[in-house]
Design a protein around this motif. Structure first.
Motif, PDB file in Angstrom:
ATOM      1  N   LYS A  95       0.694  -1.352  -0.002  1.00 14.22           N
ATOM      2  CA  LYS A  95       0.059   0.089   0.049  1.00 14.22           C
ATOM      3  C   LYS A  95       0.668   1.340  -0.087  1.00 14.22           C
ATOM      4  O   LYS A  95       0.320   2.359  -0.248  1.00 14.22           O
ATOM      5  N   ARG A  96       1.989   1.239   0.074  1.00 12.02           N
ATOM      6  CA  ARG A  96       2.981   2.358   0.456  1.00 12.02           C
ATOM      7  C   ARG A  96       3.461   2.762  -1.005  1.00 12.02           C
ATOM      8  O   ARG A  96       3.756   3.998  -1.280  1.00 12.02           O
ATOM      9  N   LEU A  97       3.023   1.983  -2.018  1.00 12.94           N
ATOM     10  CA  LEU A  97       3.241   2.516  -3.443  1.00 12.94           C
ATOM     11  C   LEU A  97       2.358   3.567  -4.141  1.00 12.94           C
ATOM     12  O   LEU A  97       2.798   4.232  -5.039  1.00 12.94           O
ATOM     13  N   ILE A  98       1.334   3.789  -3.540  1.00 13.40           N
ATOM     14  CA  ILE A  98       0.333   4.650  -3.959  1.00 13.40           C
ATOM     15  C   ILE A  98      -0.157   4.248  -5.257  1.00 13.40           C
ATOM     16  O   ILE A  98      -1.515   4.024  -5.577  1.00 13.40           O
ATOM     17  N   GLY A  99       0.419   3.842  -6.299  1.00 14.76           N
ATOM     18  CA  GLY A  99       0.098   3.295  -7.535  1.00 14.76           C
ATOM     19  C   GLY A  99       1.170   2.760  -8.442  1.00 14.76           C
ATOM     20  O   GLY A  99       2.263   2.878  -7.838  1.00 14.76           O
ATOM     21  N   GLY A 100       0.702   1.947  -9.372  1.00 11.04           N
ATOM     22  CA  GLY A 100       1.713   1.587 -10.295  1.00 11.04           C
ATOM     23  C   GLY A 100       2.477   0.187  -9.597  1.00 11.04           C
ATOM     24  O   GLY A 100       1.845  -0.419  -8.859  1.00 11.04           O
ATOM     25  N   VAL A 101       3.242  -0.327 -10.109  1.00 10.24           N
ATOM     26  CA  VAL A 101       4.062  -1.491  -9.874  1.00 10.24           C
ATOM     27  C   VAL A 101       5.569  -1.366  -9.913  1.00 10.24           C
ATOM     28  O   VAL A 101       5.890  -0.264 -10.568  1.00 10.24           O
ATOM     29  N   ILE A 102       6.217  -2.296  -9.062  1.00 12.43           N
ATOM     30  CA  ILE A 102       7.692  -2.409  -9.197  1.00 12.43           C
ATOM     31  C   ILE A 102       7.829  -3.848  -9.517  1.00 12.43           C
ATOM     32  O   ILE A 102       7.493  -4.712  -8.946  1.00 12.43           O
TER      33      ILE A 102
ATOM     34  N   GLY B  83       7.972   5.883  -7.159  1.00 12.88           N
ATOM     35  CA  GLY B  83       9.345   6.043  -7.897  1.00 12.88           C
ATOM     36  C   GLY B  83       9.326   7.251  -8.693  1.00 12.88           C
ATOM     37  O   GLY B  83      10.313   7.996  -8.790  1.00 12.88           O
ATOM     38  N   LYS B  84       8.124   7.458  -9.543  1.00 15.66           N
ATOM     39  CA  LYS B  84       8.017   8.556 -10.449  1.00 15.66           C
ATOM     40  C   LYS B  84       8.123   9.783  -9.573  1.00 15.66           C
ATOM     41  O   LYS B  84       8.860  10.663  -9.975  1.00 15.66           O
ATOM     42  N   LEU B  85       7.835   9.833  -8.589  1.00 17.87           N
ATOM     43  CA  LEU B  85       7.394  11.263  -7.684  1.00 17.87           C
ATOM     44  C   LEU B  85       8.984  11.412  -7.257  1.00 17.87           C
ATOM     45  O   LEU B  85       9.435  12.486  -7.126  1.00 17.87           O
ATOM     46  N   ALA B  86       9.740  10.268  -6.815  1.00 18.80           N
ATOM     47  CA  ALA B  86      11.115  10.688  -6.176  1.00 18.80           C
ATOM     48  C   ALA B  86      11.985  11.120  -7.263  1.00 18.80           C
ATOM     49  O   ALA B  86      12.771  11.938  -7.245  1.00 18.80           O
ATOM     50  N   LYS B  87      11.842  10.461  -8.664  1.00 16.73           N
ATOM     51  CA  LYS B  87      12.594  10.993  -9.793  1.00 16.73           C
ATOM     52  C   LYS B  87      12.301  12.445 -10.093  1.00 16.73           C
ATOM     53  O   LYS B  87      13.208  13.171 -10.501  1.00 16.73           O
ATOM     54  N   LEU B  88      11.045  12.802  -9.980  1.00 16.11           N
ATOM     55  CA  LEU B  88      10.565  14.225 -10.323  1.00 16.11           C
ATOM     56  C   LEU B  88      11.303  15.098  -9.129  1.00 16.11           C
ATOM     57  O   LEU B  88      11.976  16.205  -9.645  1.00 16.11           O
ATOM     58  N   ALA B  89      11.247  14.740  -8.013  1.00 13.84           N
ATOM     59  CA  ALA B  89      11.763  15.513  -6.871  1.00 13.84           C
ATOM     60  C   ALA B  89      13.300  15.737  -7.114  1.00 13.84           C
ATOM     61  O   ALA B  89      14.052  16.733  -6.852  1.00 13.84           O
TER      62      ALA B  89
ATOM     63  N   ILE C  60      12.295  -2.828 -12.397  1.00 15.28           N
ATOM     64  CA  ILE C  60      11.594  -1.969 -13.200  1.00 15.28           C
ATOM     65  C   ILE C  60      10.766  -1.357 -12.223  1.00 15.28           C
ATOM     66  O   ILE C  60       9.912  -1.773 -11.778  1.00 15.28           O
ATOM     67  N   ASP C  61      10.993  -0.006 -11.897  1.00 15.06           N
ATOM     68  CA  ASP C  61       9.953   0.750 -11.003  1.00 15.06           C
ATOM     69  C   ASP C  61       9.062   1.739 -11.786  1.00 15.06           C
ATOM     70  O   ASP C  61       9.493   2.696 -12.343  1.00 15.06           O
ATOM     71  N   GLY C  62       7.917   1.291 -11.922  1.00 21.49           N
ATOM     72  CA  GLY C  62       6.929   1.849 -12.596  1.00 21.49           C
ATOM     73  C   GLY C  62       5.705   2.311 -11.640  1.00 21.49           C
ATOM     74  O   GLY C  62       4.670   2.655 -12.027  1.00 21.49           O
ATOM     75  N   SER C  63       6.239   2.570 -10.289  1.00 20.15           N
ATOM     76  CA  SER C  63       5.239   3.095  -9.281  1.00 20.15           C
ATOM     77  C   SER C  63       5.142   4.373  -9.390  1.00 20.15           C
ATOM     78  O   SER C  63       6.221   5.297  -9.612  1.00 20.15           O
ATOM     79  N   LEU C  64       4.206   4.975  -8.856  1.00 13.78           N
ATOM     80  CA  LEU C  64       3.888   6.444  -8.620  1.00 13.78           C
ATOM     81  C   LEU C  64       4.866   7.084  -7.668  1.00 13.78           C
ATOM     82  O   LEU C  64       5.428   8.080  -7.918  1.00 13.78           O
TER      83      LEU C  64
END
Length: 178
Positions: free
Chosen positions: A146-153, A167-173, A161-165
């Motif tokens: 449940k910590r992933l918010i959305g997407g998959v790892i 992970g994407k937010l961390a890359k954006l930050a 392959i980190d397709g989690s929300l």
């Protein structure tokens, strides 16, 4: 002292080669995984470490606990491991054996971490994509996180392959910090 993998590999390879030659890969997999589970029990771990017990006593213990699951060759393998003082390595031997078996069968297990249940259709899409990318048969192990918010790892071997929300937010930050 040598690394456990280094010590366990020759035994795993020998077990694998024997099982392959006899057409018993699945049976040996089941035997090794069963005795690995037994060998990881906290009470058994202590008994296998006990200097007061001889290698024959330790082998007898493992054979008694695994009696119903071991064939004659499996029993001989346990006796050999005991004579060599390698019974505590059984979990590592089983793990390496499974790697050899997966390589032989051209199969791989992919761990899918997801925040939500995946439908059968979504699972089939993932299997097809991974099969194409890895050129292997793929089985999925779904883990809800449940910590992933959305997407998959997706994890399989060394591939992540980190397709989690998250992970994407961390890359954006990270890109905003630069």
């Amino acid at each position: 002292m040598a690394d456990k993998n280094t010590l366990a590999r020759p035994y795993a390879k020998a077990a694998f080669e024997y099982a392959l030659s006899e057409g018993k890969l699945t049976e040996w997999s089941a035997m090794l995984n069963f005795v690995a589970q037994v060998a990881m029990d906290s009470q058994v771990v202590e008994l296998l470490k006990a200097p007061a017990l001889s290698s024959k006593d330790k082998a007898a213990l493992m054979l008694d606990l695994g009696q119903a699951k071991l064939d004659d060759q499996g029993k001989n393998f346990i006796a050999l491991l005991s004579e060599q003082g390698r019974l505590p390595l059984i979990p590592v031997i089983a793990e390496i054996y499974e790697e050899f078996k997966a390589e032989q069968e051209k199969s791989v297990e992919a761990e899918i971490r997801t925040a939500f249940e995946l439908s059968q259709e979504q699972q089939q899409v993932l299997i097809a994509a991974l099969k194409k990318r890895l050129n292997r048969e793929v089985s999925l192990k779904i883990v809800l996180d449940k910590r992933l918010i959305g997407g998959v790892i997706i994890r399989t071997g060394d591939l992540v392959i980190d397709g989690s929300l998250r992970g994407k937010l961390a890359k954006l930050a990270e890109s905003l910090k630069s």
